[in-house]
Write a protein that holds these residues in place. Sequence first.
Motif, PDB file in Angstrom:
ATOM      1  N   GLY A 195       0.812  -1.217  -0.031  1.00 24.57           N
ATOM      2  CA  GLY A 195       0.072  -0.156  -0.054  1.00 24.57           C
ATOM      3  C   GLY A 195       0.650   1.154   0.060  1.00 24.57           C
ATOM      4  O   GLY A 195       0.365   2.494  -0.308  1.00 24.57           O
ATOM      5  N   TYR A 252      -8.381  -3.209   0.129  1.00 21.55           N
ATOM      6  CA  TYR A 252      -8.452  -2.106  -0.828  1.00 21.55           C
ATOM      7  C   TYR A 252      -9.602  -2.207  -1.634  1.00 21.55           C
ATOM      8  O   TYR A 252      -9.502  -2.554  -2.698  1.00 21.55           O
ATOM      9  CB  TYR A 252      -6.982  -2.208  -1.854  1.00 21.55           C
ATOM     10  CG  TYR A 252      -5.956  -2.008  -0.616  1.00 21.55           C
ATOM     11  CD1 TYR A 252      -5.447  -0.989  -0.318  1.00 21.55           C
ATOM     12  CD2 TYR A 252      -4.907  -3.287  -0.506  1.00 21.55           C
ATOM     13  CE1 TYR A 252      -4.362  -0.787   0.457  1.00 21.55           C
ATOM     14  CE2 TYR A 252      -3.798  -2.814  -0.072  1.00 21.55           C
ATOM     15  CZ  TYR A 252      -3.612  -1.910   0.724  1.00 21.55           C
ATOM     16  OH  TYR A 252      -2.435  -1.747   1.341  1.00 21.55           O
ATOM     17  N   ILE A 278      -9.642  -0.714  -5.480  1.00 17.00           N
ATOM     18  CA  ILE A 278      -8.319  -0.963  -6.153  1.00 17.00           C
ATOM     19  C   ILE A 278      -8.719  -1.030  -7.735  1.00 17.00           C
ATOM     20  O   ILE A 278      -9.850  -1.274  -7.873  1.00 17.00           O
ATOM     21  CB  ILE A 278      -7.934  -2.638  -5.758  1.00 17.00           C
ATOM     22  CG1 ILE A 278      -6.583  -2.919  -6.605  1.00 17.00           C
ATOM     23  CG2 ILE A 278      -9.111  -3.546  -6.005  1.00 17.00           C
ATOM     24  CD1 ILE A 278      -5.972  -4.217  -6.297  1.00 17.00           C
ATOM     25  N   LEU A 333      -4.138   0.704  -5.652  1.00 11.65           N
ATOM     26  CA  LEU A 333      -4.493   0.128  -4.417  1.00 11.65           C
ATOM     27  C   LEU A 333      -5.695   1.207  -3.531  1.00 11.65           C
ATOM     28  O   LEU A 333      -6.583   0.547  -3.070  1.00 11.65           O
ATOM     29  CB  LEU A 333      -3.767  -0.356  -3.248  1.00 11.65           C
ATOM     30  CG  LEU A 333      -2.702  -1.524  -3.874  1.00 11.65           C
ATOM     31  CD1 LEU A 333      -1.660  -1.706  -2.734  1.00 11.65           C
ATOM     32  CD2 LEU A 333      -3.652  -2.563  -4.171  1.00 11.65           C
ATOM     33  N   HIS A 334      -5.556   2.554  -3.956  1.00  9.37           N
ATOM     34  CA  HIS A 334      -6.146   3.539  -3.113  1.00  9.37           C
ATOM     35  C   HIS A 334      -7.392   3.893  -4.106  1.00  9.37           C
ATOM     36  O   HIS A 334      -7.910   5.015  -3.672  1.00  9.37           O
ATOM     37  CB  HIS A 334      -5.569   4.546  -2.370  1.00  9.37           C
ATOM     38  CG  HIS A 334      -4.418   3.787  -1.623  1.00  9.37           C
ATOM     39  ND1 HIS A 334      -4.815   3.371  -0.390  1.00  9.37           N
ATOM     40  CD2 HIS A 334      -3.153   3.793  -1.584  1.00  9.37           C
ATOM     41  CE1 HIS A 334      -3.758   2.791   0.329  1.00  9.37           C
ATOM     42  NE2 HIS A 334      -2.584   3.136  -0.373  1.00  9.37           N
TER      43      HIS A 334
END
Length: 398
Positions: free
Chosen positions: A123, A366, A369, A396-397
């Motif tokens: 992350g 996540y 994603i 991922l964010h």
Amino acid sequence: MTTVSPTPFDPGFPADPYSRLAPFREGCPVARVTTPAGRPVWMITRDEDVRDAFLDPRLSMRGGRTDPYPPTRRALDITLVGHDPPHHTRLRRLAAPWLTPARVEAYRPAVETAAAELLDAAGRDDPADLMRFAHAFSFQSMCALLGVPAADRPWLYVCAESVFARPIRDRDRVQANLDRLDAYFREQVARRAGPRRAEPGDDVISAVVAAWEPGGAVGRDEVVSLCATLLLAGYESTAQMIGMSMAALLARPELLAALRAGPGTLPHAVEELLRFQTPGPFGTMRTASEDVLVGGTVIPAGGRVLLSIAAANRDPARHADPDVLDLGRATATRHLTFGLGTHFCLGSALARMELTVALRAILTRYPRITPVVAPDGLAWRGNHLNRGLAELPVRLHG
């Protein structure tokens, strides 16, 4: 009969074996083709024929030979899949009791911890490469199962990575790392077979050595090779299965959303993902010990045979609309990704558990994603026997 090309093994095969194998399955299901190395083989592609072939003892790993393998420099040079029964059965029995679904379940907490820690680290990258996570996660999971001490894992991981890296850029380095792996597992077996043999640990290597009878039918080198094979085979194939599964889901956001909404459906979805994509398009090469009739075609004695798992898994005679990823598919568990019969994958229960844990952890940790690269822009590596993603860049964010 449909006209097919002399071989399906063009440069695009690792990225898409399915469209290249389909014409053979539909028009010439038992075909004489040439491998990329120029060797002629018989390729079987229809689900029914592949199933029958997996169960036919005349299609053997050694072509019916029963003489011992000649001495090798490394124990790793001869693996479990290089044997036929009854010797294969003797080897397999050393590990099989410790790789059942119930036994493997005991390692779930350690596997979940590894997933959480590695995803936390991933992350911090933007974009992150999910293949880096998948390889590290698979390796850590295998080490927990086998009882590899934490201090040994970093350098063993470097060795394992180099063995599977494609294309091979430094063959001398790969050979040196194979030597290191061989020496390491020799030492592990020797230590567990020593004076403390009566007090085995609760890991799989200790269990294998405790079940082994020195001086019996199974040699020390074969035990060493079995332990190393469990690590290496489980590491790469499971990592690639995680990557392929996420790539398929990221290309279909509606399926990602469905899995998040119904996490209880994940175990069945894993079966469909195993059917839909496979790192190993073929089972291990076999040799006909005598003339064998397959699908109306005679494979002559001595003929080398490839059983196409990838083609069978997409056979419309077994799976309706096989090129559609359907997470609720009724026939999903009928895939052949782990093989069938005597050589059914020893690590299938572990692979299923790892895949389920990894996917659940990614989707939970996540939820936003997103892929960085379109599906047709992903870089693939490997060959007709082992394929996989070179990388899987994601945000991922979100």
